[in-house]
Design an enzyme around this catalytic site. Structure first.
Site, PDB file in Angstrom:
ATOM      1  N   SER A 164      17.648  24.776 -50.466  1.00  0.00           N
ATOM      2  CA  SER A 164      18.295  24.733 -51.960  1.00  0.00           C
ATOM      3  C   SER A 164      18.483  26.146 -52.704  1.00  0.00           C
ATOM      4  O   SER A 164      18.352  26.344 -53.900  1.00  0.00           O
ATOM      5  CB  SER A 164      17.637  23.700 -52.764  1.00  0.00           C
ATOM      6  OG  SER A 164      16.583  24.153 -52.833  1.00  0.00           O
ATOM      7  N   GLY A 165      18.579  27.045 -51.792  1.00  0.00           N
ATOM      8  CA  GLY A 165      18.799  28.499 -52.277  1.00  0.00           C
ATOM      9  C   GLY A 165      20.311  28.685 -52.688  1.00  0.00           C
ATOM     10  O   GLY A 165      21.150  27.692 -52.701  1.00  0.00           O
ATOM     11  N   LYS A 187      12.648  21.174 -49.306  1.00  0.00           N
ATOM     12  CA  LYS A 187      11.104  20.564 -49.295  1.00  0.00           C
ATOM     13  C   LYS A 187      10.438  21.092 -50.375  1.00  0.00           C
ATOM     14  O   LYS A 187       9.416  20.440 -50.506  1.00  0.00           O
ATOM     15  CB  LYS A 187      10.433  21.582 -48.165  1.00  0.00           C
ATOM     16  CG  LYS A 187      10.536  23.096 -48.235  1.00  0.00           C
ATOM     17  CD  LYS A 187       9.976  23.809 -47.008  1.00  0.00           C
ATOM     18  CE  LYS A 187       9.980  25.288 -47.195  1.00  0.00           C
ATOM     19  NZ  LYS A 187       9.442  25.947 -45.874  1.00  0.00           N
ATOM     20  N   GLN A 215      16.584  40.808 -57.259  1.00  0.00           N
ATOM     21  CA  GLN A 215      16.786  41.583 -58.354  1.00  0.00           C
ATOM     22  C   GLN A 215      18.242  42.055 -58.451  1.00  0.00           C
ATOM     23  O   GLN A 215      18.538  42.135 -59.250  1.00  0.00           O
ATOM     24  CB  GLN A 215      15.423  42.619 -58.566  1.00  0.00           C
ATOM     25  CG  GLN A 215      14.206  41.649 -58.773  1.00  0.00           C
ATOM     26  CD  GLN A 215      13.104  42.539 -58.871  1.00  0.00           C
ATOM     27  OE1 GLN A 215      13.337  43.946 -58.730  1.00  0.00           O
ATOM     28  NE2 GLN A 215      12.004  42.340 -58.999  1.00  0.00           N
ATOM     29  N   GLU A 249      22.897  51.556 -55.099  1.00  0.00           N
ATOM     30  CA  GLU A 249      21.660  51.446 -54.445  1.00  0.00           C
ATOM     31  C   GLU A 249      21.552  52.250 -53.079  1.00  0.00           C
ATOM     32  O   GLU A 249      23.131  52.691 -53.185  1.00  0.00           O
ATOM     33  CB  GLU A 249      21.525  49.975 -54.194  1.00  0.00           C
ATOM     34  CG  GLU A 249      20.945  49.254 -55.302  1.00  0.00           C
ATOM     35  CD  GLU A 249      20.744  47.439 -54.927  1.00  0.00           C
ATOM     36  OE1 GLU A 249      20.879  47.186 -53.993  1.00  0.00           O
ATOM     37  OE2 GLU A 249      20.335  46.949 -55.890  1.00  0.00           O
ATOM     38  N   HIS A 293      10.928  41.930 -46.183  1.00  0.00           N
ATOM     39  CA  HIS A 293      11.938  41.533 -47.282  1.00  0.00           C
ATOM     40  C   HIS A 293      13.063  40.641 -46.678  1.00  0.00           C
ATOM     41  O   HIS A 293      13.367  39.503 -47.252  1.00  0.00           O
ATOM     42  CB  HIS A 293      12.355  42.919 -47.845  1.00  0.00           C
ATOM     43  CG  HIS A 293      13.516  42.716 -48.867  1.00  0.00           C
ATOM     44  ND1 HIS A 293      12.877  41.996 -50.088  1.00  0.00           N
ATOM     45  CD2 HIS A 293      14.803  42.988 -48.870  1.00  0.00           C
ATOM     46  CE1 HIS A 293      14.007  41.925 -50.958  1.00  0.00           C
ATOM     47  NE2 HIS A 293      15.081  42.665 -50.233  1.00  0.00           N
ATOM     48  N   GLU A 331      20.325  33.622 -45.322  1.00  0.00           N
ATOM     49  CA  GLU A 331      19.644  34.428 -44.640  1.00  0.00           C
ATOM     50  C   GLU A 331      19.296  33.488 -43.179  1.00  0.00           C
ATOM     51  O   GLU A 331      19.092  34.558 -42.130  1.00  0.00           O
ATOM     52  CB  GLU A 331      18.241  34.682 -45.323  1.00  0.00           C
ATOM     53  CG  GLU A 331      17.391  35.843 -44.722  1.00  0.00           C
ATOM     54  CD  GLU A 331      16.385  36.129 -45.571  1.00  0.00           C
ATOM     55  OE1 GLU A 331      16.095  35.833 -46.820  1.00  0.00           O
ATOM     56  OE2 GLU A 331      15.321  36.891 -45.127  1.00  0.00           O
ATOM     57  N   ARG A 363      20.336  45.832 -43.001  1.00  0.00           N
ATOM     58  CA  ARG A 363      21.459  45.203 -43.762  1.00  0.00           C
ATOM     59  C   ARG A 363      21.556  46.390 -44.811  1.00  0.00           C
ATOM     60  O   ARG A 363      20.489  46.776 -45.453  1.00  0.00           O
ATOM     61  CB  ARG A 363      20.836  44.120 -44.469  1.00  0.00           C
ATOM     62  CG  ARG A 363      21.475  43.317 -45.469  1.00  0.00           C
ATOM     63  CD  ARG A 363      20.994  42.029 -45.989  1.00  0.00           C
ATOM     64  NE  ARG A 363      19.569  42.390 -46.650  1.00  0.00           N
ATOM     65  CZ  ARG A 363      19.240  42.602 -47.827  1.00  0.00           C
ATOM     66  NH1 ARG A 363      20.346  42.324 -48.680  1.00  0.00           N
ATOM     67  NH2 ARG A 363      18.080  43.074 -48.361  1.00  0.00           N
ATOM     68  N   SER A 414      23.475  40.712 -49.059  1.00  0.00           N
ATOM     69  CA  SER A 414      23.007  39.254 -48.559  1.00  0.00           C
ATOM     70  C   SER A 414      23.751  38.156 -49.341  1.00  0.00           C
ATOM     71  O   SER A 414      24.319  37.163 -48.770  1.00  0.00           O
ATOM     72  CB  SER A 414      21.577  39.132 -48.374  1.00  0.00           C
ATOM     73  OG  SER A 414      21.004  39.811 -49.501  1.00  0.00           O
TER      74      SER A 414
END
Ligand code: SIN
Length: 513
Positions: free
Chosen positions: A10-11, A32, A44, A110, A333, A357, A368, A373
């Site tokens: 559930s992300g 879970k 972030q 970035e 990460h 992921e 990456r 992502s």
């Protein structure tokens, strides 16, 4: 119970896919923890997309391929960068409150991007804003959500995914659900490592479930380490976003010296693997377990408005980042490898999809590009739902010959004395022996220990014991893939093979069949 779709996790991947699937049939999410408990929440930096007038899909493509160390799937990357603007528009329509500047979506820089193209929300709380927006939508929809429920097996019959077995973590009772399509969206495996930026849920569950069901697992040796996680005694590593360097933050060693230009002309904004390794070398050189990020030259207003989350977290731990240096060190990460899918999110098992992921669509290659992502999630979840809309259960086609080597987990020599398997033991082992810099000796020792642990673990009965089993199993795949790849490429650095090799311009796949 019978559903059209069962989504495990559930992300952002699970929630976004569920909202799309709901338009096509009945949906059950199995998670879970609670639906707020996910890795996405910790993201972030933001989402990369070529939406500014100075940017283009071609430039985003070029940066993604350059970061990927020769192992990106170019077709998948082309899809990623081309479909990005439409998917961002979908998120805006769902209500994600991206930050704006003069009425336009604000974009930041970035590392390894040639131009500012990172969308963010709430300054440095992008993941949280997306997650909250999507989970509110899910909570007010017809989607059924089973919280505290752990998927324990994908039911496969005659090569087709047919359902999911699960454990009710509160009562210990087992359940079985039938469905037309199973979508694994369980996130990564950062909990393999003592220092990591992930939430507690990241225990490689999807990898273990998929492998045991007969799915192919690819590129597991490529685990990305973020160079800058807060390093304070007794404080769980907390991400200090790459966007901090994107906005002008400077890395300094314990003596206050700006070291990155000594390692690469790209300095503080070099690709993540280079900054992580350089930081490690610098820590060794100065005999320190940390370096520092310096933002004291930026205006306090910039820092507090762009990074309110980081500012507040550090302040709560006695550190005013506008006045003092921020102690940081690398931490595990992101898992670039995962369940192998095609560009429609399909695996080699009919009816089984993977998103986010836990999946490997091929867009990240060996390393990456920052903020690609969450973009991968929204682009490929959408495509998975488009494919399933056709109603026919198909599976991913085999890759071109010569681009992959296939393996099974090997028989290993049991070490003379092995401590009993435990979460802290797994995390220490990976950090010490399967970390940013590896070699044959460290990897062999780790592979032997992990195989012995796998043999010693009793059958799992509850969430912690399933998670430990899944971590040990996922760790074996990471470690054995790293042992096989006798070269250095992207995030995988072997001190005994420090150069890349054209012989290894291919992928390592593990499969139980
Ligand atoms: C960060 O904010 O530095 C993390 C972003 C990402 O991993 O893509």
């Amino acid at each position: 119970m019978n559903y059209d779709y069962i989504i495990v996790g559930s992300g952002i991947a699970g929630l976004y896919t569920a909202l799309l699937a709901e338009k096509q049939g009945s949906v059950l999410i199995i998670t879970k923890g609670s639906i707020e408990d996910c890795n996405t929440r910790h993201a972030q930096g933001g989402i990369a997309a070529a939406i500014s007038k100075n940017d283009s899909a071609d430039l985003h493509f070029k940066d993604t391929i350059a970061a990927g160390g020769g192992l990106c799937d170019e077709e998948a990357v082309r899809i990623l960068v081309t479909e990005a603007p439409d998917r961002i528009a979908d998120l805006v329509n769902l209500g994600v409150p991206f930050d704006t500047l003069d009425g336009e979506i604000a974009l930041t820089m970035e590392a390894a991007h040639s131009i500012p193209r990172i969308l963010h929300a709430g300054g440095d709380a992008t993941g949280e804003h997306i997650e909250v927006t999507l989970s509110n939508r899910v909570r007010s929809s017809k989607i059924q959500v089973l919280e505290d429920c752990l998927a324990t097996e994908i039911v496969v019959e005659k090569g087709e995914a047919k359902g999911v077995k699960a454990l009710d973590c509160r009562t210990g009772s087992t359940m079985e659900f039938e469905c037309r399509f199973v979508i694994l969206a369980t996130g990564g495996a950062g909990q393999l490592y003592k220092f990591n930026t992930n939430s507690d849920i990241a225990t490689g569950d999807g990898i273990a479930l998929a492998y045991k069901a007969g799915a192919e697992i690819i590129d597991m040796e490529f685990f990305q380490f973020h160079p800058t996680a807060l390093r304070l005694p007794g404080v769980t590593p907390f991400l200090i976003s790459e966007a901090v360097r994107g906005e002008g933050g400077i890395l300094r060693n314990v003596e206050g010296y700006r070291f990155m230009p000594d390692y690469t002309p790209d300095g503080d904004l070099a690709p993540r693997d280079i900054v992580a390794r350089s930081t490690l070398y610098e820590m060794k050189k100065t005999g320190s377990d940390r370096v520092f990020i310096d933002v004291t030259h930026l205006s306090p207003r910039t820092v507090t408005t762009r990074f309110p989350h980081i500012y507040r977290f550090c302040l709560d731990h006695g550190l005013d980042v506008t006045r003092g240096l921020v102690p940081v060190a690398p931490a595990a990460h992101y898992m670039m490898g995962g369940i192998k899918t095609d560009s429609w999110g399909e695996t080699n098992i009919a009816g089984l999809f993977a998103c986010g992921e836990t999946a490997c669509t091929g867009v990240h290659g060996a390393n990456r590009l920052a903020s690609n992502s969450m973009l991968e999630v929204i682009v490929f979840s959408k495509r998975a739902m488009e494919k399933s809309k056709r109603g026919v259960k198909t599976k991913a086609a085999a890759a071109a010959k010569g681009t992959e080597v296939r393996h099974s987990l090997s028989q290993r020599q049991a070490p003379k004395a092995v401590p009993a398997p435990s979460l802290s033991g797994v995390q220490q082992l990976h950090w010490d022996k399967v970390g940013i810099i590896r070699d044959k000796e460290s990897l062999t020792g780790a592979a032997d220990t992990l195989a012995a642990w796998q043999g010693a673990l009793p059958p799992p009965t509850d969430r912690p014991s399933y998670e430990l089993n899944n971590l040990v199993f996922t760790g074996r795949l990471v470690t054995e893939a790293a042992l096989l790849r006798e070269e250095s490429r992207g995030a995988h650095f072997r001190s005994d093979f420090p150069q890349g090799s054209s012989r290894w311009q291919r992928h390592i796949i593990f499969t139980s069949r």
